[in-house]
Motif scaffolding. Structure first.
Motif, PDB file in Angstrom:
ATOM      1  N   SER A 258      23.485  85.664  45.974  1.00 50.64           N
ATOM      2  CA  SER A 258      24.282  86.487  46.886  1.00 50.64           C
ATOM      3  C   SER A 258      25.720  85.986  46.870  1.00 50.64           C
ATOM      4  O   SER A 258      25.976  84.810  47.119  1.00 50.64           O
ATOM      5  CB  SER A 258      23.710  86.418  48.308  1.00 50.64           C
ATOM      6  N   ARG A 260      29.272  85.552  48.340  1.00 52.33           N
ATOM      7  CA  ARG A 260      29.940  85.531  49.644  1.00 52.33           C
ATOM      8  C   ARG A 260      31.407  85.193  49.434  1.00 52.33           C
ATOM      9  O   ARG A 260      31.751  84.368  48.585  1.00 52.33           O
ATOM     10  CB  ARG A 260      29.293  84.482  50.550  1.00 52.33           C
ATOM     11  N   LYS A 279      26.249  95.595  48.636  1.00 57.32           N
ATOM     12  CA  LYS A 279      24.816  95.400  48.832  1.00 57.32           C
ATOM     13  C   LYS A 279      24.135  96.583  49.515  1.00 57.32           C
ATOM     14  O   LYS A 279      22.952  96.830  49.305  1.00 57.32           O
ATOM     15  CB  LYS A 279      24.566  94.125  49.651  1.00 57.32           C
ATOM     16  N   ILE A 296      19.715  93.707  55.070  1.00 66.45           N
ATOM     17  CA  ILE A 296      20.766  92.725  54.800  1.00 66.45           C
ATOM     18  C   ILE A 296      21.098  91.936  56.058  1.00 66.45           C
ATOM     19  O   ILE A 296      21.269  90.707  56.022  1.00 66.45           O
ATOM     20  CB  ILE A 296      22.022  93.437  54.265  1.00 66.45           C
TER      21      ILE A 296
END
Length: 310
Positions: A258, A260, A279, A296
């Motif tokens: 993921s 970030r 996402k 999410i």
């Protein structure tokens, strides 16, 4: 528009007597029995149910409607449509330059926002995650409605909502993940600085970035020093060869697949947003589908819980 999640803490403070003198720390209560028997989770559930019918605040001209409310253990989630009314205006089609609708004072332009509220037992701090769409959000409006409802029901107590200061969480993500890129950002750089157009052209402000690859430069030591020294983000990276006076530094971190992004220039002000634009699944109206943003957000909540309540 980009879609973000913003994180907040939610607490209940018992009000002190007006005659009470001296400066004392806030008197926060356990959320599941803040007055000895009432549970904040149940209070919020009742508040949201009220928002399905009592949807307007004429003092601030705010419309707010809750829908798709779901309970999941000690958390509750759903959608809130929110907007402002009270001003008449004309809606114009920018392609044809024609007026398509005359907005009345009773019309509210509403946007849907996802919310998730987690109220753990035997603690004085809960977590609230709210969707932001571009520059639009519901933190202020939601707080206004909740504060009014709560103060009427429980006059001796006050709800307190604050931005979740996530510096420690961000540190752990940075140190536990893989830094992919570091971006030095200059806001509203004039176009002629890089394009060299003819004299007399119109300068158009825009943002400019210099992107550095994380696998080529050892950033972690510099970032560690930045956190420890609490210094200016402008001293993090020196770009002498580029003669580039940047405003902030953004770090792209890969954590278990993921990606970030954190703006290091905003950490100490608590302005942390989790960008989930890439996402979520977008529906025909260009809004995230409920199922995709719910999945999410619940995953993000687990991440925050693991750091706050290890």
């Amino acid at each position: 528009m980009r879609t973000f999640l913003s994180a907040y803490t939610i607490r209940i403070e018992k009000k002190r007597d007006k005659n009470h003198k001296g400066n004392h720390p806030p008197n926060y209560c356990r959320l599941n029995c803040f007055n000895g028997y009432d549970d904040l989770l149940n209070v919020i559930s009742s508040f949201l149910q009220q928002l399905t019918t009592n949807k307007r605040n004429d003092v601030y001209n705010i419309y707010m409607k809750a829908s798709q409310i779901q309970d999941d253990g000690r958390s509750i989630n759903g959608l809130i449509e929110s907007g402002i009314y009270g001003i008449s205006s004309k809606l114009r089609d920018v392609d044809t330059d024609s007026i398509t609708y005359k907005k009345k004072k009773s019309d509210a332009e509403v946007l849907p926002f996802y919310f998730l509220i987690y109220i753990p037992k035997d603690t004085n701090e809960g977590i609230m995650l709210l969707q932001r769409t571009g520059k639009y959000g519901i933190r202020t409006h939601f707080g206004t409605f909740l504060d009014k409802y709560f103060s009427e029901k429980f006059p001796g107590f006050a709800v307190e909502i604050n931005t979740l200061v996530q510096e420690e969480i961000i540190k752990k993500i940075l140190y536990g993940g893989t830094i992919k890129k570091l971006r030095c950002v200059k806001y509203q750089a004039p176009l002629d600085r890089v394009d060299g157009l003819d004299e007399g052209h119109e300068e158009i402000p825009y943002n400019m970035e210099i992107v550095l690859s994380g696998n080529k430069i050892p950033f972690m030591g510099k970032i560690q020093n930045f956190f420890n020294s609490k210094g200016s983000v402008k001293n993090l990276i020196e770009l002498r060869d580029f003669n580039f006076d940047y405003d902030t530094v953004k770090v792209d971190v890969d954590l278990d697949g993921s990606l970030r992004t954190f703006d290091l220039g905003c950490l100490h002000r608590g302005k942390i947003y989790y960008d989930i634009s890439d996402k979520v699944v977008i529906d025909s109206d260009d809004y995230p589908t409920f199922q995709s943003i719910q999945t999410i957000t619940k995953t993000y909540l687990k991440e925050v819980i693991n750091q706050i309540y290890p």
